[in-house]
Scaffold this motif. Structure first.
Motif, PDB file in Angstrom:
ATOM      1  N   PHE A  39       0.765  -1.258  -0.189  1.00 49.58           N
ATOM      2  CA  PHE A  39       0.225  -0.012  -0.070  1.00 49.58           C
ATOM      3  C   PHE A  39       0.779   1.238  -0.038  1.00 49.58           C
ATOM      4  CE2 PHE A  39      -2.742   3.265   1.984  1.00 49.58           C
ATOM      5  CZ  PHE A  39      -4.051   2.983   1.270  1.00 49.58           C
ATOM      6  N   ALA A  40       1.901   1.153   0.819  1.00 44.35           N
ATOM      7  CA  ALA A  40       2.706   2.505   0.816  1.00 44.35           C
ATOM      8  C   ALA A  40       3.619   2.844  -0.368  1.00 44.35           C
ATOM      9  CB  ALA A  40       3.561   2.435   2.234  1.00 44.35           C
TER      10      ALA A  40
ATOM     11  N   VAL B 200      -0.634 -10.227  -5.535  1.00 43.57           N
ATOM     12  CA  VAL B 200      -2.057 -10.549  -5.744  1.00 43.57           C
ATOM     13  C   VAL B 200      -2.783  -9.346  -4.806  1.00 43.57           C
ATOM     14  CG1 VAL B 200      -3.997 -11.996  -4.853  1.00 43.57           C
ATOM     15  CG2 VAL B 200      -1.943 -12.948  -5.585  1.00 43.57           C
ATOM     16  N   ALA B 201      -2.043  -9.095  -3.730  1.00 38.39           N
ATOM     17  CA  ALA B 201      -2.689  -7.688  -2.856  1.00 38.39           C
ATOM     18  C   ALA B 201      -2.628  -6.560  -3.837  1.00 38.39           C
ATOM     19  CB  ALA B 201      -1.821  -7.678  -1.801  1.00 38.39           C
ATOM     20  N   LEU B 202      -1.520  -6.376  -4.438  1.00 36.82           N
ATOM     21  CA  LEU B 202      -1.648  -5.177  -5.277  1.00 36.82           C
ATOM     22  C   LEU B 202      -2.608  -5.144  -6.286  1.00 36.82           C
ATOM     23  CD1 LEU B 202       2.464  -4.645  -5.574  1.00 36.82           C
ATOM     24  CD2 LEU B 202       0.657  -3.017  -4.683  1.00 36.82           C
TER      25      LEU B 202
ATOM     26  N   TYR C 100       8.127  -3.168  -5.296  1.00 36.41           N
ATOM     27  CA  TYR C 100       7.451  -3.489  -6.140  1.00 36.41           C
ATOM     28  C   TYR C 100       6.016  -2.744  -6.010  1.00 36.41           C
ATOM     29  CZ  TYR C 100       6.171  -7.605  -3.308  1.00 36.41           C
ATOM     30  OH  TYR C 100       5.751  -8.285  -2.269  1.00 36.41           O
ATOM     31  N   GLY C 101       5.737  -2.615  -4.944  1.00 37.73           N
ATOM     32  CA  GLY C 101       4.459  -1.602  -4.740  1.00 37.73           C
ATOM     33  C   GLY C 101       4.735  -0.368  -5.707  1.00 37.73           C
ATOM     34  N   ALA C 102       5.835   0.184  -5.508  1.00 36.75           N
ATOM     35  CA  ALA C 102       6.069   1.704  -6.140  1.00 36.75           C
ATOM     36  C   ALA C 102       6.191   1.511  -7.662  1.00 36.75           C
ATOM     37  CB  ALA C 102       7.433   2.261  -5.425  1.00 36.75           C
TER      38      ALA C 102
END
Lengths: 500, 146
Positions: free
Chosen positions: A29-30, A370-372, A72-74
């Motif tokens: 999330f962040a 998956v969450a992303l 990898y979120g970014a």
């Protein structure tokens, strides 16, 4: 294969612990948040948050799971500012603007965002699957590496860095050598001799890794943001109700697969991360796709290719970091430094000695991807709203976070000046077209490079020919020559073709 | 030109670095064939060669920043240094409040909004970091209250 299955199940046991699971989600999330902010990319996000993650006193596997999630979120979130604002967060997201922004201008922002989310998910997951299959094999092969093989590996790493990163090879090489020189400051572990400390007690143990990272990737970015601050307001394009259709996915499935393959393998090459991968994927797609005249005007294939590639590259870059201890990109160099802060030595033995870290991280990446996807499809509106946060509040916050991080870990007020001065230095380097990632790669690898060289020559009693004694080493030197020569040759050929 | 100036500065540093490697760094007893001085010698020579190449063939002409922008950046750097100087004596809460207010105004926020932004960042940041995350931040002036 058995090793993969046992390893993965142990990894999921670590990653599914409630605490680690929540860290995966927080990190993703962040990371998306940071990636979505205009002008800030994965490397800056990880750099700014690294000391805080360290200061929290987490166990190493948890800290790494959190930081990797941010990474990898970014990469995921970077597409949001690219598509809606036409402002890429970092070099890896530049290609996304080419077709993503025209789509949004046409009123298909929702379609562009959801398609790129799916492409990113596929690229990321593809990379993790390949990582879990190839990681243990590569690690058990790398265990046989002798110090002289490691020297050859480093030479290959710096050769591909100089050849593929940045516009000017000499500048990239100089940047890497500056990193190596910075790393040589402090007491030499083998002999106890102080080098370049000039009697300053603060740097006897070497220049603090966190200070270098925060300075070069936090403060330099902040100065850059102030410089870029446009007087007119950036206005994000409106988010609409359009959504990706099955037809779009069927149309782009080969594009996404090609992008993922290209991204993963370029990601593995030392030093070359998402920026090279997405550029190559976009270029390849433009060449091989039928009816490619609409590329650059909002072709969904031109969006899917770089997005799958940059997420696959983020995963690919982790492979050499985990198995060889050689980071595949600037951001993984920071992750590698983070592991060293925790007294964990990344490398071939990590899969055996610290399986909870290696496999826990890999398992967390399955969950994270998956969450992303789940976070990104419904919440994209929330992230899009972030783009409207005025720069005058965002920029000071970066400084505050950097100061909190450095102070809470190092607790030395002098380092607060140090990060500002390093920031100015980093800004000058950027202005002169130097890439900053090689500096941090050199800084992280400096100790390892020197140690292996010295160990190799101790073994041979000072005979330099040991460096080319094994098949592994010779193969790596050949690869190093190839990686330097081929781009030059391709460039010449292109030039000739253009003249003819 | 900008490239040449920078490469020149790097060359001076690299030569100094190499000189020290050749003269100052010595182990009292040599344990391995290379010793502590060979690696820096090698690095210094490579760095010097790169810098010389850039002096001969520079590719960035000018820094591409006008005086106004450079002035603004100088102000930012001074503010960051001042923030660092005041961080411990004033404490995180107060120094952050002052810094965010000043920086916000400089970047174009109205004084009132910047003041409120600084207050929120300082207070929320302090309590979130020290109480929730248990990070070490200086209390400074407010040592007796916090």
């Amino acid at each position: 294969m058995d090793a993969v299955i046992t390893g993965l199940s142990a990894g999921f046991a670590v990653a599914f612990q409630p605490f680690n699971l929540s860290l995966v989600l927080i990190g993703c999330f962040a990371g998306t948040l940071i990636g979505a902010l205009p002008g800030i990319g994965p490397i800056n996000g990880v750099a700014i948050l690294l000391p805080i993650a360290y200061g929290l006193g987490l166990p190493p596997e948890s800290a790494l799971i959190l930081l990797a999630g941010i990474y990898y979120g970014a990469e995921y979130g970077g597409r949001i500012s690219s598509i809606l604002l036409n402002v890429p967060g970092d070099a890896g997201a530049v290609m996304t603007t080419l077709d993503g922004n025209p789509l949004a201008k046409r009123g298909e922002a929702g379609r562009a965002l959801s398609l790129s989310a799916v492409a990113s998910f596929f690229g990321g997951t593809f990379a993790v699957v390949l990582m879990s299959l190839s990681g243990p094999a590569l690690a058990s092969y790398a265990v046989t590496f002798s110090p002289s093989d490691y020297v050859a590996l480093m030479v290959f790493a710096f050769a591909s860095l100089a050849s593929l990163v940045g516009s000017n090879s000499v500048k990239t090489l100089l940047a890497a050598v500056m990193g190596l020189m910075l790393a040589s400051i402090g007491i030499d572990a083998n002999t106890g001799v102080a080098r370049y400390t000039f009697g300053i007690p603060d740097i006897l143990a070497g220049i603090d890794f966190l200070v270098v990272v925060i300075g070069l990737f936090g403060m330099a970015e902040l100065i850059h943001l102030v410089e870029q601050q446009v007087t007119g307001k950036l206005k994000p394009l409106a988010l609409d109700k359009s959504f990706v259709s099955m037809k779009d996915l069927a149309f782009t499935k080969w594009t996404i697969l090609r992008g993922s393959v290209i991204g993963f393998f370029i990601g593995i090459l030392p030093g070359t991360g998402a920026s090279v991968a997405s550029a190559v994927a976009y270029g390849t797609e433009k060449r091989v796709a039928p009816n490619s005249e609409n590329f650059g005007k909002g072709d969904i294939r031109g969006l899917a290719a770089p997005e799958s590639a940059n997420n696959a590259a983020a995963g690919g870059a982790m492979v050499p970091m985990l198995t060889l201890g050689i980071p595949g990109s600037g951001t993984t160099a920071i992750l590698l430094g983070a592991l060293l802060l925790f007294n964990v030595t990344p490398g071939p033995l990590m899969f055996e000695q610290r399986p909870e870290i290696a496999w826990g991280l890999i398992a967390s990446m399955y969950i994270g991807n998956v969450a992303l996807l789940v976070i990104n499809l419904p919440l994209v509106g929330l992230f899009a709203r972030l783009l409207t946060i005025p720069q005058q509040y965002l920029t000071p916050l970066i400084a505050v976070l950097a100061f909190i991080g450095v102070y809470s870990v190092v607790s030395n007020p002098h380092d607060l000046y140090m990060i500002t001065l390093l920031g100015v230095f980093g800004w000058i380097l950027r202005k002169l077209d130097f890439s900053l990632a090689p500096v941090i790669l050199g800084f992280v690898l400096g100790g390892l490079f020197e140690d292996n060289l010295r160990r190799a020559l101790s073994i041979s009693g000072g005979d330099w020919s040991i460096l080319v004694h094994s098949g592994n080493a010779i193969m790596l030197y050949v690869l190093a020559v190839v990686v330097v020569v081929v781009p030059i040759w391709l460039g010449r050929r292109k030039k000739k073709a253009a003249e003819a | 030109m900008a490239d040449r100036v920078f490469a020149g500065a790097i060359l001076v540093i690299a030569l100094l670095y190499t000189y020290i490697a050749f003269t100052v760094i010595k182990a009292p007893f040599q344990y391995d064939p290379l010793g502590p001085e060979s690696w820096p010698k090698l690095l210094g020579i490579v760095a010097s060669l790169c810098a010389i190449y850039l002096i001969v063939r520079p590719d960035v002409e000018r820094l591409k920043a006008d005086l106004g922008t450079l002035g603004r950046l100088a102000v930012v750097v001074v503010m960051l240094l001042a923030y660092g100087r005041l961080f411990e004596p004033l404490g995180f809460l107060v120094s952050t409040w002052v810094f965010c207010t000043a920086f916000g105004i400089m970047l174009g926020a109205t004084p009132l909004k910047a003041f409120a932004f600084g207050a929120v960042t300082g207070t929320v940041g302090y309590f979130a970091c020290t109480r929730l995350l248990e990070l070490n931040l200086p209390a400074g002036l407010l040592n007796h209250i916090l």
